[in-house]
Design a protein around this motif. Structure first.
Motif, PDB file in Angstrom:
ATOM      1  N   VAL A   1      -5.822   1.637   6.193  1.00 33.71           N
ATOM      2  CA  VAL A   1      -5.647   2.045   4.797  1.00 33.71           C
ATOM      3  C   VAL A   1      -5.381   0.800   3.955  1.00 33.71           C
ATOM      4  O   VAL A   1      -4.368   0.125   4.110  1.00 33.71           O
ATOM      5  N   ARG A   2      -6.286   0.486   3.074  1.00 36.38           N
ATOM      6  CA  ARG A   2      -6.218  -0.650   2.150  1.00 36.38           C
ATOM      7  C   ARG A   2      -7.463  -0.606   1.280  1.00 36.38           C
ATOM      8  O   ARG A   2      -8.462   0.021   1.659  1.00 36.38           O
ATOM      9  N   PRO A   3      -7.432  -1.214   0.114  1.00 33.65           N
ATOM     10  CA  PRO A   3      -8.600  -1.132  -0.763  1.00 33.65           C
ATOM     11  C   PRO A   3      -9.890  -1.616  -0.116  1.00 33.65           C
ATOM     12  O   PRO A   3     -10.970  -1.087  -0.408  1.00 33.65           O
ATOM     13  N   GLU A   4      -9.809  -2.615   0.786  1.00 36.53           N
ATOM     14  CA  GLU A   4     -11.007  -3.137   1.434  1.00 36.53           C
ATOM     15  C   GLU A   4     -11.423  -2.311   2.651  1.00 36.53           C
ATOM     16  O   GLU A   4     -12.470  -2.580   3.248  1.00 36.53           O
TER      17      GLU A   4
ATOM     18  N   ASP B   1      -9.925   3.524   1.402  1.00 33.13           N
ATOM     19  CA  ASP B   1      -9.257   3.445   0.104  1.00 33.13           C
ATOM     20  C   ASP B   1      -8.176   4.519  -0.029  1.00 33.13           C
ATOM     21  O   ASP B   1      -8.147   5.495   0.720  1.00 33.13           O
ATOM     22  N   TYR B   2      -7.275   4.348  -0.990  1.00 38.90           N
ATOM     23  CA  TYR B   2      -6.107   5.216  -1.130  1.00 38.90           C
ATOM     24  C   TYR B   2      -6.491   6.680  -1.323  1.00 38.90           C
ATOM     25  O   TYR B   2      -5.867   7.567  -0.722  1.00 38.90           O
ATOM     26  N   GLU B   3      -7.462   6.944  -2.160  1.00 37.58           N
ATOM     27  CA  GLU B   3      -7.816   8.332  -2.455  1.00 37.58           C
ATOM     28  C   GLU B   3      -8.360   9.035  -1.222  1.00 37.58           C
ATOM     29  O   GLU B   3      -7.999  10.187  -0.931  1.00 37.58           O
ATOM     30  N   THR B   4      -9.224   8.362  -0.466  1.00 31.92           N
ATOM     31  CA  THR B   4      -9.762   8.961   0.753  1.00 31.92           C
ATOM     32  C   THR B   4      -8.669   9.141   1.797  1.00 31.92           C
ATOM     33  O   THR B   4      -8.608  10.178   2.469  1.00 31.92           O
TER      34      THR B   4
ATOM     35  N   SER C   1      -8.142  -8.669   8.153  1.00 30.62           N
ATOM     36  CA  SER C   1      -7.305  -7.592   7.619  1.00 30.62           C
ATOM     37  C   SER C   1      -5.830  -7.835   7.949  1.00 30.62           C
ATOM     38  O   SER C   1      -5.277  -7.202   8.854  1.00 30.62           O
TER      39      SER C   1
ATOM     40  N   SER D   1      -3.377  -4.236   6.835  1.00 34.24           N
ATOM     41  CA  SER D   1      -3.887  -2.893   7.105  1.00 34.24           C
ATOM     42  C   SER D   1      -2.727  -1.943   7.417  1.00 34.24           C
ATOM     43  O   SER D   1      -1.863  -2.241   8.248  1.00 34.24           O
TER      44      SER D   1
ATOM     45  N   ARG E   1      -0.639   9.128  -4.724  1.00 40.60           N
ATOM     46  CA  ARG E   1      -1.832   9.966  -4.614  1.00 40.60           C
ATOM     47  C   ARG E   1      -1.579  11.165  -3.709  1.00 40.60           C
ATOM     48  O   ARG E   1      -2.073  12.263  -3.973  1.00 40.60           O
TER      49      ARG E   1
ATOM     50  N   HIS F   1       0.774  -1.236   0.000  1.00 33.67           N
ATOM     51  CA  HIS F   1       0.000   0.000   0.000  1.00 33.67           C
ATOM     52  C   HIS F   1       0.812   1.296   0.000  1.00 33.67           C
ATOM     53  O   HIS F   1       0.248   2.353  -0.325  1.00 33.67           O
TER      54      HIS F   1
END
Length: 256
Positions: free
Chosen positions: A208-211, A214-217, A181, A184, A133, A126
């Motif tokens: 922080v992880r796609p599940e 998410d990266y953008e948030t 997770s 994470s 980003r 991650h």
């Protein structure tokens, strides 16, 4: 024969192990095997070493300079049993960072540290997509090379930031794995890092992880915290996250 659970419809709302059904007085085979797999993944996450060479290569390919350091914990055995050693640098790393600081007279505004923590999987997977980003949102800031730290605890960032004279340090570290997770990533933000800082003087963005987050948030929330930390010259319990929802795509950190 497997008996269905009346709460089965609720499973789509959570990763928690609910409504697994029943086979006699036990779990059905499928959820039992899934639990054992998740437990094995969590254990692997704790003991798997961070591939620092691969992470450094991926960071450099994305346009980031890197430095490698290690805590005073010589191996995973000591790291897990001596948390204090994970908060201190070993002698070679102290010397390397002192040389880096001497070669650069300007103190960086911002320092990112990629640390294995309790899940090397998290840093391996991650850190790079998150940093790319975040970089797109940074304006008017000098950023130090990304420090890759092994056998690291969160507080190791205080000493690294102190040696490099960074104004703000962000420790991106693998969090304690759970049964849903194992990868994470946690982000710990500290203004004016120095040895002896308390956890109450940091801000944390977790999961922080796609599940999860998410990266953008996560990049948006981190950028907001960095902006406020620079404005108020503090982090920790005095800095509350009022970032709200995602802004317009071109919003970023304000220049000094």
């Amino acid at each position: 024969m497997t008996n269905a659970n009346a709460w089965d419809a609720l499973r789509r709302f959570t990763n928690a192990r609910i409504a697994l059904g029943r086979a006699g007085s036990s779990l059905p085979t499928a959820p039992l095997l899934a639990f054992e797999l998740a437990h094995a993944q969590a254990r692997d996450a704790v003991h798997q070493p961070l591939d620092t060479a691969a992470l450094a290569a991926t960071l450099r390919a994305a346009g980031f300079d890197t430095l490698d350091v290690q805590s005073a914990a010589p191996d995973r055995h000591h790291y897990l049993r001596r948390p204090d050693l994970g908060r201190m640098l070993n002698d070679a790393s102290e010397a390397r960072l002192a040389e880096q600081a001497a070669a650069n007279s300007d103190a960086p505004d911002l320092l990112f540290i990629a640390a294995d923590g309790l899940s090397a999987f998290a840093a391996q997977r991650h850190v790079v997509p998150l940093l790319t980003r975040v970089r797109a949102k940074l304006r008017g800031l000098s950023v130090a090379p990304v420090v890759i730290a092994t056998q690291a605890r969160v507080a190791l960032g205080d000493r690294i930031g102190e040696l490099l004279r960074a104004r703000i340090v962000v420790v991106m570290i693998g969090e304690r794995p759970g049964l849903s997770s194992p990868d994470s990533l946690g982000l710990y933000v500290t203004y004016a890092p120095r040895t002896g800082r308390h956890d109450a003087e940091r801000n944390c963005i977790s999961n922080v992880r796609p599940e999860g987050l998410d990266y953008e948030t996560a990049a948006f929330k981190l950028t907001w915290l960095l902006n406020e930390a620079r404005r108020l010259k503090l982090t920790g319990v005095a800095l509350k996250d009022h970032s709200g929802s995602l802004p317009a795509p071109d919003a970023g950190i304000i220049e000094a």
